[in-house]
Design a protein around this motif. Sequence first.
Motif: not given
Length: 308
Positions: A45-61, A80-90
Amino acid sequence: MGNDTDLVETLLRQLSTVFKIRDLGTPGFFLGIETLHTSNGLLLTQRKYMRDLLQRAGMTDCKPLATPAAVTKAVTPSTQPFDNLTQYRRIVGALQYLTITRPDLSYAVNRLCQFMHSPIVDHWGLLKRVLRYIKGTIDFGLRLSATSSTAIHAYSDSDWASCPIDRKSTSGYAVFLGSNLVSWLSRKQRTVARSSTEAEYKALADVSAEVTWIVSVLREIGLYSGCPATLWCDNLGATYLCANPVFHARTKHVEIDYHFVRDRVAAGDFVVNFVSTRDQLADVFTKPLPASRFAMLRDKLNVVSHPP
């Protein structure tokens, strides 16, 4: 690892004379993957990795969802292009690493990867849906159980002309060693298939190449049973095409390299059988599914929640 403790310790001592190493004991974390011991095997499992990913995306809650992809019309290009390409790709790149222990995410992540060059706002919405699904299944992982069987059986499927942009099909497969899932794939095909049989045959060619590699690895470590691998396909035309050369006169548009499957069947390395769509496990890698069927296939792929 091994079943002979003395041999393992001897090997470690010999390695320590050449390399600077130390024994860390029973593995807990390795490259972000947590190993949990259960009554009959392991749970990766990658529980910690998933929690960190949700936090990075601002979707913890965020509110959890039952599936990573909605059973609706696929997204088409818009203005309508997405304005933050780096965030999407990361985030999409991070999701790719998550599929190591979460094969149930393979289809949704593969679809997101197809728009890395120019994502639009709707694609960001698809990405958020995947993250909401992860929120609800953060305790899930890939189960590996002890089994005495080394038989290989694989499921392959294709969703013909599923992409509304270029009409290319999506292939998917799942390879089992005994009762354990050891390899899987969800990928858009490189060429346009002119029939559902051709699309399914291409998927069979992909899983045949993967099974050939797995067999070679098992032979090297002395675990190959010698029994032919069983491939399951839910398209009768593709199944017959693997063994009956009479059909080839009507399928010349199928590229020559995909006849690799028929050659392996003729050599006795593979056995291709028909399986109904209802029992096709690779269905989860080719298209969005309703919540009930998705959960059923996810369980059969050994993606389960860890015990408390």
